[in-house]
Design a protein around this motif. Structure first.
Motif, mmCIF file in Angstrom:
data_model
loop_
_atom_site.group_PDB
_atom_site.id
_atom_site.type_symbol
_atom_site.label_atom_id
_atom_site.label_comp_id
_atom_site.label_asym_id
_atom_site.label_seq_id
_atom_site.Cartn_x
_atom_site.Cartn_y
_atom_site.Cartn_z
ATOM 1 N N TRP A 83 0.846 -1.191 0.000
ATOM 2 C CA TRP A 83 0.000 0.000 0.000
ATOM 3 C C TRP A 83 0.881 1.240 0.000
ATOM 4 O O TRP A 83 1.871 1.302 0.730
ATOM 5 C CB TRP A 83 -0.924 0.021 1.208
ATOM 6 C CG TRP A 83 -1.728 1.290 1.288
ATOM 7 C CD1 TRP A 83 -1.428 2.405 2.011
ATOM 8 C CD2 TRP A 83 -2.907 1.596 0.568
ATOM 9 N NE1 TRP A 83 -2.359 3.381 1.808
ATOM 10 C CE2 TRP A 83 -3.289 2.921 0.926
ATOM 11 C CE3 TRP A 83 -3.695 0.887 -0.337
ATOM 12 C CZ2 TRP A 83 -4.425 3.530 0.400
ATOM 13 C CZ3 TRP A 83 -4.825 1.497 -0.847
ATOM 14 C CH2 TRP A 83 -5.176 2.803 -0.486
ATOM 15 N N GLY A 84 0.528 2.222 -0.792
ATOM 16 C CA GLY A 84 1.275 3.474 -0.812
ATOM 17 C C GLY A 84 1.218 4.126 -2.171
ATOM 18 O O GLY A 84 1.182 3.439 -3.197
ATOM 19 N N ASP A 92 3.039 -0.406 -11.878
ATOM 20 C CA ASP A 92 2.292 -1.639 -11.662
ATOM 21 C C ASP A 92 1.004 -1.658 -12.490
ATOM 22 O O ASP A 92 0.594 -2.711 -12.993
ATOM 23 C CB ASP A 92 1.951 -1.814 -10.182
ATOM 24 C CG ASP A 92 3.124 -2.335 -9.367
ATOM 25 O OD1 ASP A 92 4.220 -2.446 -9.938
ATOM 26 O OD2 ASP A 92 2.955 -2.625 -8.175
ATOM 27 N N THR A 93 0.359 -0.500 -12.623
ATOM 28 C CA THR A 93 -0.854 -0.432 -13.442
ATOM 29 C C THR A 93 -0.541 -0.782 -14.892
ATOM 30 O O THR A 93 -1.250 -1.578 -15.521
ATOM 31 C CB THR A 93 -1.495 0.969 -13.376
ATOM 32 O OG1 THR A 93 -1.842 1.276 -12.022
ATOM 33 C CG2 THR A 93 -2.743 1.040 -14.245
ATOM 34 N N VAL A 94 0.513 -0.194 -15.429
ATOM 35 C CA VAL A 94 0.915 -0.469 -16.814
ATOM 36 C C VAL A 94 1.300 -1.940 -16.968
ATOM 37 O O VAL A 94 0.915 -2.602 -17.945
ATOM 38 C CB VAL A 94 2.089 0.439 -17.240
ATOM 39 C CG1 VAL A 94 2.621 0.023 -18.610
ATOM 40 C CG2 VAL A 94 1.657 1.895 -17.262
ATOM 41 N N LEU A 161 -1.436 -2.128 -4.205
ATOM 42 C CA LEU A 161 -2.887 -2.273 -4.135
ATOM 43 C C LEU A 161 -3.647 -1.195 -4.906
ATOM 44 O O LEU A 161 -4.600 -1.523 -5.630
ATOM 45 C CB LEU A 161 -3.345 -2.302 -2.676
ATOM 46 C CG LEU A 161 -4.851 -2.464 -2.454
ATOM 47 C CD1 LEU A 161 -5.381 -3.736 -3.114
ATOM 48 C CD2 LEU A 161 -5.168 -2.464 -0.959
ATOM 49 N N PRO A 162 -3.286 0.090 -4.797
ATOM 50 C CA PRO A 162 -3.973 1.087 -5.621
ATOM 51 C C PRO A 162 -3.875 0.781 -7.113
ATOM 52 O O PRO A 162 -4.830 1.023 -7.859
ATOM 53 C CB PRO A 162 -3.246 2.394 -5.272
ATOM 54 C CG PRO A 162 -2.777 2.185 -3.871
ATOM 55 C CD PRO A 162 -2.372 0.737 -3.824
ATOM 56 N N ALA A 163 -2.746 0.226 -7.549
ATOM 57 C CA ALA A 163 -2.594 -0.133 -8.963
ATOM 58 C C ALA A 163 -3.549 -1.255 -9.330
ATOM 59 O O ALA A 163 -4.144 -1.255 -10.425
ATOM 60 C CB ALA A 163 -1.152 -0.558 -9.253
ATOM 61 N N VAL A 164 -3.733 -2.217 -8.434
ATOM 62 C CA VAL A 164 -4.674 -3.322 -8.679
ATOM 63 C C VAL A 164 -6.088 -2.775 -8.803
ATOM 64 O O VAL A 164 -6.844 -3.175 -9.696
ATOM 65 C CB VAL A 164 -4.593 -4.361 -7.536
ATOM 66 C CG1 VAL A 164 -5.719 -5.387 -7.673
ATOM 67 C CG2 VAL A 164 -3.240 -5.056 -7.542
ATOM 68 N N ILE A 165 -6.443 -1.850 -7.921
ATOM 69 C CA ILE A 165 -7.788 -1.257 -7.959
ATOM 70 C C ILE A 165 -7.991 -0.465 -9.251
ATOM 71 O O ILE A 165 -9.044 -0.562 -9.898
ATOM 72 C CB ILE A 165 -8.007 -0.349 -6.732
ATOM 73 C CG1 ILE A 165 -7.988 -1.192 -5.454
ATOM 74 C CG2 ILE A 165 -9.331 0.415 -6.863
ATOM 75 C CD1 ILE A 165 -8.021 -0.379 -4.178
#
Length: 236
Positions: A83-84, A92-94, A161-165
């Motif tokens: 998380w952060g 991570d999103t890409v 986690l924010p990237a997963v969301i």
């Protein structure tokens, strides 16, 4: 975060109820957004049949079970999430988008070139001109297949986690856009933007429903261009 701490301590049956509610919200939001866009552009929509509602309902339940498996793997430490807010959110999103796009391209291509198409994927292609409900009209085996690919990616490394969301939100948006049944960007005169040639637009996926020989990608056209399955412009 208190929410994550609460989820970490939940038994499986409670976790399933949480994820079922979450998937129902996603289902409702996806249909609401998709049909609202069609209404805004004056596109008439056929009545959703009882069979489509039934298949879509099964898809939501399977998605909830896949999410439950992911949640239990996370509780057990097999899926690692950090998380952060940092540059890792972007990277991570890409990474998630490209990795899932490639894996789903391969899975999608295999389905179309084996007996799996006749017995599994043909259900989805019953709609040549898709509408938003068709995003959820999938054979259970296909739904499980996509879910397993997602779990495999999550198990492969630690992700933000924010990237997963963000990825999950983009996944729904791309799914809705791909099943609008028309290209809204062309209605605003922006359909010729160069960058759109590389993105899985409504036109890109609609062309796949009309010609099953190409455009197997989901978020981008990268893999179709690389592996020469990109449909010519006159077929889109």
């Amino acid at each position: 975060m208190w929410y994550l701490d609460t989820l970490m301590k939940m038994p499986a049956w409670q976790l399933f109820l949480v994820f079922l509610l979450q998937n129902l919200v996603v289902f409702g939001a996806a249909l609401g957004l998709g049909y609202a866009i069609r209404h805004y552009f004056g596109i008439s929509t056929p009545t959703i049949t009882r069979k489509e509602w039934s298949v879509a309902g099964i898809t939501v339940i399977i998605n909830s079970l896949i999410t439950l498996v992911g949640g239990m793997l996370w509780q057990s430490g097999f899926i690692r999430l950090s998380w952060g807010w940092s540059i890792n959110v972007l990277t991570d999103t890409v990474l998630l988008l490209l990795a899932m796009d490639l894996l789903m391209y391969i899975f999608h291509y295999i389905i179309h070139h084996t007996v799996l198409y006749r017995y599994i994927h043909q259900l989805h292609h019953a709609s040549i001109d898709p509408t938003p409900i068709d995003l959820f009209v999938l054979h259970p085996v296909e739904t499980m297949g996509f879910g397993i690919l997602w779990l495999m990616v999550l198990l492969s490394a630690s992700f933000n986690l924010p990237a997963v969301i963000i990825y999950l939100c983009l996944n729904v948006i791309f799914g809705v856009v791909g099943h609008l049944g028309f290209e809204p960007l062309e209605r605003h005169g922006s359909g010729q933007l160069k960058i759109l040639q590389w993105i899985g637009t409504s036109r890109f996926h609609h062309a796949h429903h009309q010609d099953i020989k190409g455009n197997f990608g989901f978020y981008t056209s990268i893999w179709d261009r690389l592996f020469r399955t990109y449909l010519p412009e006159n077929k889109q």
